[in-house]
Each structure stands twice: as C-alpha cells, then as structure tokens.
Write an enzyme that holds these catalytic residues in place. Structure first.
Site: not given
Length: 392
Positions: A370, A136, A166, A346, A133
């Site tokens: 998303e 750029p 992905t 730590g 979907l």
C-alpha cells in the site's frame, strides 16, 4: 498467548453493538483461525473456508452500505475488526483488508445500477476480491502504469501485466486500473474484471519471506474483454479512484500492523512472566521490563493514531495525511515490536516453535505494501510543506 478478552474493556468503542461485534470476531479468531495458523502458514495453505465463514458472518463488507449487503459500520470499528483478525493470522486480516480495497471503487464510484447488480455478491456472497494497480515496472510510480484498455464497440480489451497482486490466481473479481488514454494520471480508467475472464492468466505465486499462506502473483491480461458496463467511474478517472482507495487501504494496513504487534507483545509478556533465570522470572529484570514497556507504548500509540485517522474519515473530513502517518508509524512499530519480541524469547524466539519469528517476517511486508514507508514520508512531507519546488 495472554488473555486478549480482558483488553476489550480498555477499548473506546462507539456503541454497545460495536463491542459485541469485536467480541464475536475475537471468538471466531480464537476458535477457527489461531489453532491452525502456524501449521497452515508453514504449509503455504490459503484458508478459503475461513473467508467463507467471515462472509457468512457479515465480516467482509463491514464498512459498506447495508442497502447492498454491507455492515454499515464506522471505519473506527471495521479497523479494530481487522486488528483482531491480523493478530490471529495476518493472512486473514490482510486478506479482508485487500478485499475491502477491491470493493471500494465500485461502492464509491459505481452507478446505482452497478452497485445493485454487483455489490451484494461482493460484500456477502462468499466472493473474494483483488486490487490490481501495481505492475512490474510501476510500483511506487503507479501513474506510469502500462496496462492498456482499448475501446472496441461496447467492450474494452485489456492487455498487460499486473504484479504483486494479493489473491492473484484465486480471486473471484478484480478491480483493475488500465491506461485508456494518454500518458500520466489522467489517462487511467478503472474496470471490474471477473475472475474467470477469458485471457486472464495468473503466473505462479511469488515465493515470499512471510505471508506464505496468502497467494501473491502476477496477472497477465491477454486481450481480456469486458463490457463497458464494467467500467467504474468516468474514463480517465481511474487514478483518482485508486488514490482514494489507497487512503482507506493504508488505514487497513495500519490496523493489521498493530494486530501483529499486539500478538508479538502478548507472546513476549507471557514468556517473560514464565521464564526463570537466576532464580526469578526474567520479567523482573529492569532491562527487559523497559523493553516491554517500550513495546507496549508503540502498540498503544499506533492504535491511537489509526483510530484518530478513522474518526476523521467517519466524520467526512480529509484524512490523507493522517492515513499516511498511521501506515508509516504502525508498520514501523510492528517491525520494531516483533524484532524485540524475538529478542525477549532469545534462542527460542528464533525457532519456528514459537510464533514470534513468523510475526517478525510478516511485519516486514507491511512496511512495503500500500505504498512503501518511504512513499508515506513523501506524502506526509507534501501535506506539511507543499510540493517540492524542483529548484537547486
């Protein structure tokens, strides 16, 4: 890591079968995923064999109809499977969520013939999907996408670039949204594009802060030709299909976020119980106990929120507002809990010798994918208040 098996009895699961399923997923995760997670993430290795195993085990099609090879599980159960996988390794949990998202359009809007032809392989045939979907120049403003689909006889020719995909470059199929008509949301149509389509060229994977084992890449569509029978839904229906998928996908991200947060909490609890300073375990110090109490509360609250939204979905009731709330709260909780886990450990927490620094880096992306959490707040506010008036 503390014993997660003991936590299973605390879950509210709808059936005994669901409890057995979660136990099976936990067993697979501990045996096949956890031992290699840190090493493979550091090396940027995508665990394709793990996804093959999950497919063979029936875990890539859990929320879909058994008629087409799915597991026909309630979303309430499917999301808890995602949580377990993400707790073991986010690359796997997120990958399953994205694959389910890529199947959503065809399962929900495809014709009976399309579903019969394509879904069995997508749900249980070892295939892996991608959801295309974003672009750029159109991320949050998805309705402004520029990738075009032009009709040519019985085919469509798709030209443009998709971004932040992905499984980009390795997916076997892609659910692609392209502009087939005029400007705006009503000019967008959905298509199913196979991974080996001529003219589909992936760019080099992005170099990311975390999730290094999960490939994210731009995809260039240089005149990719697909037959009209690979169009999903009606012409111009694509944006509505995309939004429906995103509601479900946001719940997947929420569940993954709680998995990451739970893993970080487990590490912090284990370390606090074993680390001694000033002659006693650091878990005895009130400041640390209060921090761990807050971390545990965020995890439990997030889980309750995503499960409540899932039960609405399972009941066939509207859940868009609750999905946005779950995505917002759970991913913010994951960022907070993983950051606090680093603090609990730590100096050790800041090293790659312990997993909490990786979990913190991975949690960050969940506030972005998303729909960013700023977009989630806009969605929630519109549900609560109505659309903006636009007046001064």
């Amino acid at each position: 890591m503390s014993d997660r098996a003991a936590q299973l009895v605390e879950r509210t699961l709808p059936t005994e079968e669901a409890g057995e399923l979660i136990a099976l997923v936990r067993e697979i995760a501990q045996r096949e995923i956890v031992p290699r997670a840190a090493e493979e993430e550091d090396a940027g290795h995508f665990p394709r064999s793990t996804f093959t195993l999950l497919s063979e085990s029936g875990l890539l099609g859990l929320p879909y109809d058994a008629e087409y090879g799915g597991g026909e599980q309630p979303y309430e159960v499917y999301l808890q499977v995602l949580e377990e996988l993400a707790a073991a390794r986010l690359t796997v949990g997120l990958g399953v969520s994205v694959h389910s998202l890529a199947c959503h359009a065809l399962a929900g809007y495809g014709t009976k013939e399309q579903r019969a032809e394509q879904l069995p392989a997508m749900l249980g045939g070892g295939l892996l999907g991608a959801y295309c979907l974003s672009e750029p120049s159109s991320g949050s403003d998805a309705a402004s996408l520029r990738t075009r689909a032009v009709r040519d006889g019985d085919d469509w020719v798709i030209t443009g670039t998709k971004a932040w995909i992905t499984h980009g470059g390795i997916a076997d199929f892609h659910t692609v949204f392209a502009r087939s008509g005029g400007e705006g949301a009503r000019g967008i149509t959905a298509f199913l594009v196979p991974g080996g389509a001529e003219g589909l060229v992936p760019a080099a994977p992005e170099r990311k802060m975390g999730l290094k084992g999960s490939p994210t890449a731009q995809l260039n569509f240089d005149g990719v030709r697909v037959p009209d029978r690979h169009r999903i839904g009606d012409e111009g229906q694509g944006f509505a299909i995309a939004l429906a998928a995103l509601d479900a996908g946001r719940l997947g991200i929420a569940a993954c976020a709680i998995g990451v947060a739970q893993a970080a909490l487990d590490e912090a609890l284990s370390y606090a119980a074993g680390r001694r300073q000033f002659g006693r375990p650091i878990a005895d110090f009130q400041g640390l106990r209060f921090m761990l109490a807050d971390m545990g509360t965020r995890v439990e609250a997030g889980r309750a929120l995503y499960l409540a939204a899932a039960r609405l979905r399972d009941a066939g009731r509207p859940y868009s507002r609750q999905a946005a709330m779950a995505k917002l709260f759970c991913t913010d909780a994951a960022m907070s809990v993983t950051t606090d886990a680093v603090q609990v450990l730590g100096g050790y927490g800041y090293t790659a010798d312990f997993p909490v620094e990786r979990l913190m880096r991975e949690a960050k992306v969940l506030q972005i994918v998303e729909g960013t959490n700023q977009i989630q707040r806009m969605v929630i506010a519109r549900h609560l208040l109505g659309p903006e008036t636009g007046t001064g």
